[in-house]
Write a protein that holds these residues in place. Structure first.
Motif, PDB file in Angstrom:
ATOM      1  N   GLU A   1      20.945  56.556  82.944  1.00  0.00           N
ATOM      2  CA  GLU A   1      21.287  55.544  81.955  1.00  0.00           C
ATOM      3  C   GLU A   1      22.368  56.031  80.999  1.00  0.00           C
ATOM      4  O   GLU A   1      22.513  55.521  79.891  1.00  0.00           O
TER       5      GLU A   1
ATOM      6  N   ARG B   1      22.099  51.754  78.679  1.00  0.00           N
ATOM      7  CA  ARG B   1      21.042  50.779  78.413  1.00  0.00           C
ATOM      8  C   ARG B   1      20.466  51.060  77.036  1.00  0.00           C
ATOM      9  O   ARG B   1      20.047  52.168  76.737  1.00  0.00           O
TER      10      ARG B   1
ATOM     11  N   VAL C   1      17.681  49.825  74.253  1.00  0.00           N
ATOM     12  CA  VAL C   1      16.469  49.043  74.060  1.00  0.00           C
ATOM     13  C   VAL C   1      16.090  49.087  72.591  1.00  0.00           C
ATOM     14  O   VAL C   1      15.986  50.158  71.991  1.00  0.00           O
TER      15      VAL C   1
ATOM     16  N   ILE D   1      17.098  43.994  74.938  1.00  0.00           N
ATOM     17  CA  ILE D   1      17.677  44.931  75.891  1.00  0.00           C
ATOM     18  C   ILE D   1      19.164  44.651  76.046  1.00  0.00           C
ATOM     19  O   ILE D   1      19.566  43.536  76.361  1.00  0.00           O
TER      20      ILE D   1
ATOM     21  N   THR E   1      22.161  45.833  78.356  1.00  0.00           N
ATOM     22  CA  THR E   1      22.404  46.553  79.600  1.00  0.00           C
ATOM     23  C   THR E   1      23.882  46.486  79.949  1.00  0.00           C
ATOM     24  O   THR E   1      24.463  45.405  79.987  1.00  0.00           O
TER      25      THR E   1
ATOM     26  N   HIS F   1      26.955  46.330  82.241  1.00  0.00           N
ATOM     27  CA  HIS F   1      27.240  45.864  83.596  1.00  0.00           C
ATOM     28  C   HIS F   1      28.574  46.374  84.109  1.00  0.00           C
ATOM     29  O   HIS F   1      28.810  46.356  85.314  1.00  0.00           O
TER      30      HIS F   1
ATOM     31  N   TYR G   1      28.213  44.726  77.689  1.00  0.00           N
ATOM     32  CA  TYR G   1      26.756  44.628  77.612  1.00  0.00           C
ATOM     33  C   TYR G   1      26.326  43.170  77.699  1.00  0.00           C
ATOM     34  O   TYR G   1      26.934  42.293  77.079  1.00  0.00           O
TER      35      TYR G   1
ATOM     36  N   ASP H   1      23.030  40.824  76.846  1.00  0.00           N
ATOM     37  CA  ASP H   1      21.922  40.920  75.901  1.00  0.00           C
ATOM     38  C   ASP H   1      20.837  39.922  76.289  1.00  0.00           C
ATOM     39  O   ASP H   1      21.097  38.734  76.453  1.00  0.00           O
TER      40      ASP H   1
END
Length: 695
Positions: A299, A318, A320, A330, A332, A334, A349, A351
């Motif tokens: 990550e 990532r 959190v 979260i 993340t 891509h 990111y 959301d």
């Protein structure tokens, strides 16, 4: 538009020739309609072993009984009319078998990725149908190259492109492609994409044995091997090759037998490995000056120098954030890309807020974070980008960036303000179009709904369902008048059915997926590790005791009344009656390896295995034999029961000989002989393909 009308006319004429003629006047209920509201959650479900009956109002029940007969006659199989005699198909003419018609269900194919040309004037879009070259200013298509995949740009500005058999250099200015006299390692033990052409176009590198490199100078033809190694001496396989933009380094991604990955880095001046990078979970992405690279590790996004591999910086992929006791926010990543001065990195990111007390996820606008790797701080954020973006890339001058998303749109944004500059027409977002048995309707899922389309004209007729929380939608026809939609969200899966004539929601079944229906929609078969059958629309379990196992084959007859099952490599084939009892009707014994691709004959009197056997369904005795087929695609039998297709091979069941090997096309999802015996209908990644089997 002229080409599309021509394709539509060709398909209409072809379908008419195959007995799939389409009427000109469609009923008023199939006019374009607005998206339906999300159906209410019903107290239904199909638990693993206990039958469940959905609650129906009297009105809905009446409509449903008209759509799918409740007194099914699926056990009384009537053989189809005698088809036209099939032409001779021989290995010598197999290479002339061609699609008679290809109707691309997709407007422009599935949007996969987009990349800038080095001069920033063009954008190359990779789709499931090939590649398109767009002008960067307005995203208008300049030209396209069907069935081709873009790889990367060379220093000359040409784009390296591959199709099924060759590599070519594509000149974006002229639009011409020049084939390269370079063999693709299709027959090697290494994966077929393990090759690389140097940025100057002079050196060709492959991994023929999967563990070492072969370097060939294209000018003189000289060749030399390069040995690769890992510090741990764990066995590995080369799975990818990447040159740095200046061509001074070659990065070989190694997949080790212990499940870990690393990159072996080769100095191209001496063609020797100089260092390794551990836990490299992605291919390297390079800065414009080739001095720095990005790669993911777990990550963490690592920034390293290409010269010696020394890590320079890292950041989280990532993030959190615990919002409350039940909610988690979260972020993340891509996609990521270098920006200005080769030190700033943009990380995209998406959301989403997860709430364990709610059934659905909530998606929020995407965010682009600009991170200065030297100062180790966030420079700025570009907020309020569209939801569920899947990728992005900065233009060469850094002033704009492109973004792809799950809704099938390609968009351009201003890098400083984040304002949208232009968006493309939508690309398609579904890769499993479904054709109704009569050929008059096609269903394919969009991001949040399912569209019904006229296959002759491509015109959208209506839409069913609305699922903004869905991460995956899949449509199936359940008979002629019912559509089933399988919905997957981050928290649940379920199946909804709709009445096609009225567009009304009918039932919801919980915890189901990967289901198909018999020809009139009265029996549903589902596979999720266990093969189960249900009466429709009651949801009553019919047969759910077929053993769970890994690596087995099964086929359901067209009527849905029979199912045959076998374990790959086993010695037994079982035939069950779906509506009668729970024990096999027949147990067929044979030598090891008797299990293969299974298919029933059109009249359901025989069961055929691609391993080379034909058995009587009533007695279980062997009635014929043929040369075993090694095809791994969908299986089908011609209307007269003489030809067996196990894609891409066709065998003559009467003589037992292999007749032909069809040309390979991308991702064949289903195959069926047409009633005229002269055509095959394939559903592929490209769309609906009507193949004339007459040479």
């Amino acid at each position: 538009m002229t080409l599309r009308r021509l394709l539509s006319l060709i398909l209409t004429l072809s379908l008419a020739a195959c007995g799939l003629a389409l009427p000109n006047n469609y009923p008023p209920y199939l006019q374009p309609a607005p998206t339906q509201a999300t159906p209410p959650a019903l107290a239904t479900g199909l638990p693993s072993r206990t039958p469940a009956v959905p609650t129906l109002t009297p009105t809905t029940a009446t409509q449903r009984s008209a759509a799918i007969p409740m007194t099914s006659q699926e056990d009384a199989v009537t053989p189809s009319a005698t088809p036209t005699a099939l032409p001779a198909i021989r290995p010598v003419n197999a290479d002339r078998l061609r699609p008679a018609t290809i109707y691309p269900l997709f407007r422009r194919g599935l949007l996969r990725r987009a990349m800038w040309s080095p001069d920033g004037l063009n954008i190359v879009v990779e789709t499931s149908l090939g590649l398109q070259v767009l002008s960067a200013g307005d995203l208008q298509k300049r030209f396209s190259l069907p069935d081709a995949r873009p790889l990367y740009f060379l220093n000359s500005g040409e784009l390296l492109v591959r199709d099924a058999r060759t590599l070519s250099l594509l000149d974006l200015k002229e639009g011409g492609a020049t084939p390269l006299a370079v063999p693709l390692p299709e027959d090697a033990t290494a994966p077929p994409d393990v090759f690389a052409l140097s940025p100057d176009g002079l050196t060709w590198v492959t991994a023929p044995d999967g563990v070492s490199l072969q370097v060939t100078a294209l000018s003189g033809g000289s060749s030399e091997p390069v040995t690769l190694k890992t510090e741990t001496n764990i066995p590995f396989q080369v799975i990818a090759l990447n040159f740095s933009p200046d061509g001074q380094r070659l990065f070989a991604t190694l997949s080790r037998t212990d499940g870990e990955t690393e990159m072996a880095v080769v100095d191209t001046a001496a063609w020797q490995q100089i260092y390794s990078l551990y836990n490299a979970d992605s291919a390297p992405l390079f800065s414009a000056d080739s001095q720095r690279m990005l790669f993911a590790s777990g990550e963490i996004l690592n920034v390293a120098f290409t010269g010696d591999g020394r890590l320079w910086n890292n950041m989280a992929l990532r993030i959190v954030k615990n919002v409350s006791a039940t909610q988690t926010d979260i972020l993340t990543a891509h996609a990521y890309d270098f920006l200005e001065g080769n030190t700033q990195v943009g990380v995209l990111y998406t959301d989403q807020l997860t709430d364990r007390e709610l059934p659905d996820n909530r998606w929020f606008p995407s965010t682009l974070m600009i991170f200065d790797t030297e100062a180790t701080r966030v420079v700025r954020y570009v907020n309020n980008l569209p939801q569920r973006l899947t990728g992005f890339a900065f233009s060469p001058d850094g002033e704009t960036f492109l973004a792809t998303s799950e809704d099938g749109l390609l968009r351009l944004f201003n890098s400083a303000s984040g304002s949208q500059l232009v968006a493309s027409e939508p690309y398609d977002v579904d890769n499993t179009p479904q054709v109704r048995a009569d050929g008059r309707l096609v269903a394919y899922s969009l991001l949040e709904t399912v569209a019904l389309t006229d296959p002759a004209t491509g015109r959208e007729l209506s839409r069913l369902g609305s699922y903004p929380e869905a991460t995956h939608l899949e449509a199936r026809f359940a008979g002629m008048d019912t559509l089933a939609i399988f919905v997957e969200t981050p928290w649940r899966t379920f199946l909804d059915t709709y009445d096609i004539p009225s567009g009304k929601f009918l039932f919801r079944y919980a915890d189901l997926g990967s289901c198909t229906f018999n020809r009139n929609g009265s029996i549903m078969s589902c596979f999720d590790g266990v093969l189960r059958f249900f009466d429709m629309p009651s949801g009553r379990a019919l047969l759910d005791n077929i053993p769970q196992g890994v690596g087995f084959e099964y086929t359901v007859s067209d009527s849905g009344s029979r199912v045959a099952y076998c374990t790959v490599g086993g010695e037994f084939v079982y035939i069950y009656q779906v509506r009668v009892g729970s024990s096999p009707k027949q147990i067929i014994t044979g030598p090891r390896g008797v299990c293969g691709r299974l298919v029933f004959s059109p009249d359901e009197t025989n069961l055929i295995s691609s391993s080379g056997y034909i058995w009587s369904v009533s007695s279980g005795k062997q009635t014929g034999a043929f040369d075993a087929l090694s095809g791994s695609g969908p299986a089908a039998v011609s209307p007269d029961g003489r030809l067996l297709l196990v894609y891409p091979q066709i065998a003559d069941l009467a003589t037992g000989k292999l007749l032909a090997v069809l040309q390979l096309v991308p991702q064949v999802q289903s195959a069926a002989f047409q009633r005229d015996g002269q055509h095959l209908l394939l559903q592929t990644q490209r769309g609906i393909e009507l193949w004339a089997i007459a040479p």
